[in-house]
Design a protein around this motif. Structure first.
Motif, short mmCIF file in Angstrom:
data_model
loop_
_atom_site.label_atom_id
_atom_site.label_comp_id
_atom_site.label_asym_id
_atom_site.label_seq_id
_atom_site.Cartn_x
_atom_site.Cartn_y
_atom_site.Cartn_z
N ILE A 15 0.81 -1.09 0.16
CA ILE A 15 0.06 -0.04 -0.08
C ILE A 15 0.82 1.25 -0.02
N PRO A 16 0.81 1.90 -1.01
CA PRO A 16 1.53 3.14 -1.31
C PRO A 16 1.57 4.11 0.01
N THR A 17 0.32 4.56 0.67
CA THR A 17 0.31 5.34 1.65
C THR A 17 1.09 4.81 2.91
N ASN A 18 0.92 3.69 3.01
CA ASN A 18 1.60 3.03 4.22
C ASN A 18 3.19 3.27 3.96
N ILE A 19 3.62 2.89 2.81
CA ILE A 19 5.21 3.19 2.60
C ILE A 19 5.45 4.52 2.64
N LYS A 20 4.58 5.36 2.44
CA LYS A 20 5.22 6.92 2.38
C LYS A 20 5.31 7.18 3.87
N VAL A 21 4.27 7.26 4.54
CA VAL A 21 4.19 7.21 6.10
C VAL A 21 5.31 6.84 6.77
N LEU A 22 5.60 5.64 6.54
CA LEU A 22 7.02 4.87 7.23
C LEU A 22 8.15 5.51 6.66
N PHE A 23 8.41 5.84 5.57
CA PHE A 23 9.49 6.27 4.61
C PHE A 23 9.80 7.56 5.56
N GLU A 24 8.92 8.43 5.64
CA GLU A 24 9.07 9.65 6.22
C GLU A 24 9.49 9.78 7.66
N ILE A 25 8.53 8.79 8.32
CA ILE A 25 9.22 8.55 9.71
C ILE A 25 10.50 8.19 9.88
N LEU A 26 11.01 7.07 9.22
CA LEU A 26 12.16 6.51 9.48
C LEU A 26 13.33 7.40 8.79
N ASN A 27 13.02 8.01 7.70
CA ASN A 27 14.21 8.85 6.87
C ASN A 27 14.48 9.94 7.94
N GLN A 28 13.55 10.58 8.63
CA GLN A 28 13.64 11.73 9.57
C GLN A 28 14.48 11.45 10.69
N ALA A 29 14.22 10.06 11.12
CA ALA A 29 15.03 9.63 12.22
C ALA A 29 16.24 9.10 11.74
N GLY A 30 16.83 9.15 10.62
CA GLY A 30 18.23 9.02 10.48
C GLY A 30 18.54 7.61 9.73
N PHE A 31 17.41 6.83 9.59
CA PHE A 31 17.59 5.29 8.94
C PHE A 31 17.77 5.35 7.50
N ARG A 32 18.55 4.55 7.00
CA ARG A 32 18.44 4.31 5.50
C ARG A 32 17.37 3.37 5.17
N VAL A 33 16.51 3.71 4.45
CA VAL A 33 15.20 2.98 4.15
C VAL A 33 15.40 2.48 2.84
N SER A 34 14.83 1.26 2.32
CA SER A 34 14.59 0.79 1.18
C SER A 34 13.23 0.03 1.32
N VAL A 35 12.77 0.00 -0.05
CA VAL A 35 11.30 -0.60 -0.19
C VAL A 35 11.13 -1.60 -1.00
N ALA A 36 10.18 -2.48 -0.81
CA ALA A 36 9.66 -3.60 -1.66
C ALA A 36 8.22 -3.73 -1.38
N LYS A 37 7.66 -3.83 -2.53
CA LYS A 37 6.07 -3.90 -2.50
C LYS A 37 5.16 -5.14 -2.64
N ASN A 38 6.09 -6.27 -2.47
CA ASN A 38 5.54 -7.47 -2.17
C ASN A 38 6.63 -8.54 -1.88
N GLY A 39 5.98 -9.65 -1.33
CA GLY A 39 6.89 -10.70 -0.95
C GLY A 39 8.05 -10.92 -1.66
N LYS A 40 7.89 -11.06 -3.12
CA LYS A 40 8.68 -11.73 -3.94
C LYS A 40 9.85 -10.86 -4.24
N SER A 41 9.46 -9.45 -4.40
CA SER A 41 10.54 -8.61 -4.46
C SER A 41 11.42 -8.38 -3.33
N ALA A 42 10.80 -8.64 -2.00
CA ALA A 42 11.46 -8.35 -0.86
C ALA A 42 12.36 -9.67 -0.69
N LEU A 43 12.25 -10.77 -0.98
CA LEU A 43 13.03 -11.86 -0.83
C LEU A 43 14.27 -11.43 -1.86
N GLU A 44 14.08 -10.86 -2.96
CA GLU A 44 15.26 -10.77 -3.86
C GLU A 44 15.93 -9.33 -3.16
#
Length: 411
Positions: A15-44
């Motif tokens: 869900i893009p809105t969930n990704i956007k919210v989490l990305f902003e929270i974590l990015n502002q906190a100083g973490f390096r953030v990567s994104v995968a939009k499904n399980g298959k992509s995540a495993l790769e």
């Protein structure tokens, strides 16, 4: 709660809105953030980036979060990465299922800023502490093993060394007696003459003293090794001590001796020592030995890695590690340089090399804690500095400064 900067987090959500919210929270906190939009992509993606933590949505099309987590935990390369599930499910059975599969926690949707950061920081800190304890336990066990070996070797070596002194005196006396016999009995009976020829008496008289000398040198060498092992084994000592840093470096080189020797693909690693005239330094001797072990081990790894590469076939340099020590110009600190002509590092690796868990080594060869712990020991425990200068294919140089008198608060 304190955020742990420079750790990487993988968000897995469709869900893009969930990704956007989490990305902003974590990015502002100083973490390096990567994104995968499904399980298959995540495993790769997880195979490429090896994040420090994964935020994994439960309900996804295709491979759902439970199955994704199960596959992550069955992969030796990813099984130790903490997984936090994100779900709107409130049923206890679902949470139990996730924890049984291998997740460490749950975050309930809708996402709450403080809850996300709190749970992430807790599990990153737990993982850091766990791996650090494992690393320290390994070093402690190594110190105990080394101390035990030194103890077991010491007694028989002392016995041999002590008796060699008497053996040398007895043999000198016998050779003098034999010389007197030869002077006063110039024509021995045929049986004695035949036996003298059989045992090559003239050669024996010349070689025996040299043989004893070689044995004496050998026992002295073993005694020096035992002394070095005992110096290195002070890993568990927690008190500040006045020590000679050269002893710690030399003892570490003794421990790494088998790795420095020639292999089937390279000659001996040449160790060039340029030692200055150093005073005794007030420090945690065992901790500094751990730093020397990490840096010298990395130097050997870098040399071997360069030789493993195809382009290294054209490299005509002899594999070498340089160690230089000197008192700084203000006479308040000691400078230690450890350099190699190994594979070197790109700038992006140098920027992250002191981070917890970061490693460029293959699975099973590195935890990403060695340099981070070395950095902590030098900076926090001794109030010193640890810097690196490197270029790909041009080797690496670490520069340590240690105050002669330890002054940090925790000293």
């Amino acid at each position: 709660m304190k955020n742990i900067p420079n750790n990487s987090i993988l968000i897995v959500d469709d869900i893009p809105t969930n990704i956007k919210v989490l990305f902003e929270i974590l990015n502002q906190a100083g973490f390096r953030v990567s994104v995968a939009k499904n399980g298959k992509s995540a495993l790769e993606k997880v195979q490429e980036i090896l994040p420090n933590l994964i935020l994994l949505d439960v309900m996804m099309p295709g491979i759902d979060g439970f199955e994704t987590c199960r596959r992550l935990k069955h992969n030796p390369k990813t099984k130790d990465i903490p997984v936090i599930f994100m779900t709107a499910l409130s049923e206890t059975v679902d949470k139990v299922k996730g924890l049984q599969i291998g997740a460490v926690d749950y975050i309930t949707k809708p996402i709450e800023y403080e809850e996300v950061l709190a749970r992430i920081n807790v599990h990153l800190e737990l993982r850091r502490t766990q791996l650090k304890l494992v690393q320290e336990e390994k070093m402690s066990s190594l110190g105990q093993l080394v101390a035990g070996i030194a103890h077991e070797i010491n007694n028989p070596v002392n016995f041999v060394s002590g008796n060699l002194i008497h053996a040398q005196k007895y043999i000198e006396d016998l050779l003098k007696l034999l010389h007197l016999y030869e002077i006063h009995t110039p024509h021995p009976i045929p049986e004695i003459q035949a036996y003298s020829t059989q045992i090559e008496l003239d050669f024996l008289k010349q070689d025996l003293p040299q043989l004893l000398s070689s044995m004496t040198m050998g026992t002295e060498r073993v005694e020096n090794i035992v002394r070095s092992l005992r110096l290195f084994s002070r890993l568990d000592e927690t008190a500040l001590q006045l020590v000679q840093l050269h002893d710690g470096i030399d003892s570490t080189l003794i421990i790494l001796g088998s790795r420095i020797k020639a292999t089937s693909i390279r000659p001996n690693i040449n160790v060039v020592k340029e030692y200055g005239d150093l005073p005794l330094v007030e420090c945690y001797a065992g901790k500094l030995n751990q730093v020397f072990m990490n840096l010298l081990s990395n130097a050997i790894d870098a040399i071997d890695e360069l030789i493993d590469q195809v382009e290294a076939n054209t490299n005509k340099q002899s594999p070498t590690i340089w160690i230089r020590t000197v008192v700084t110009s203000d006479e308040k600190s000691i400078l230690i340089e450890i350099a190699d002509n190994g594979v070197g590092m790109p700038q992006e690796v140098q920027q992250r090399m002191f981070e917890q868990f970061f490693t460029t080594k293959p699975l099973g060869k590195g935890t990403g804690l060695g340099l981070a712990i070395a950095h902590e020991i030098i900076i926090e425990k001794h109030g010193g500095t640890l810097e690196v200068n490197s270029s790909p294919g041009e080797g690496t140089r670490f520069v340590i400064t240690i105050p002669i008198n330890c002054t940090p608060v925790d000293c």
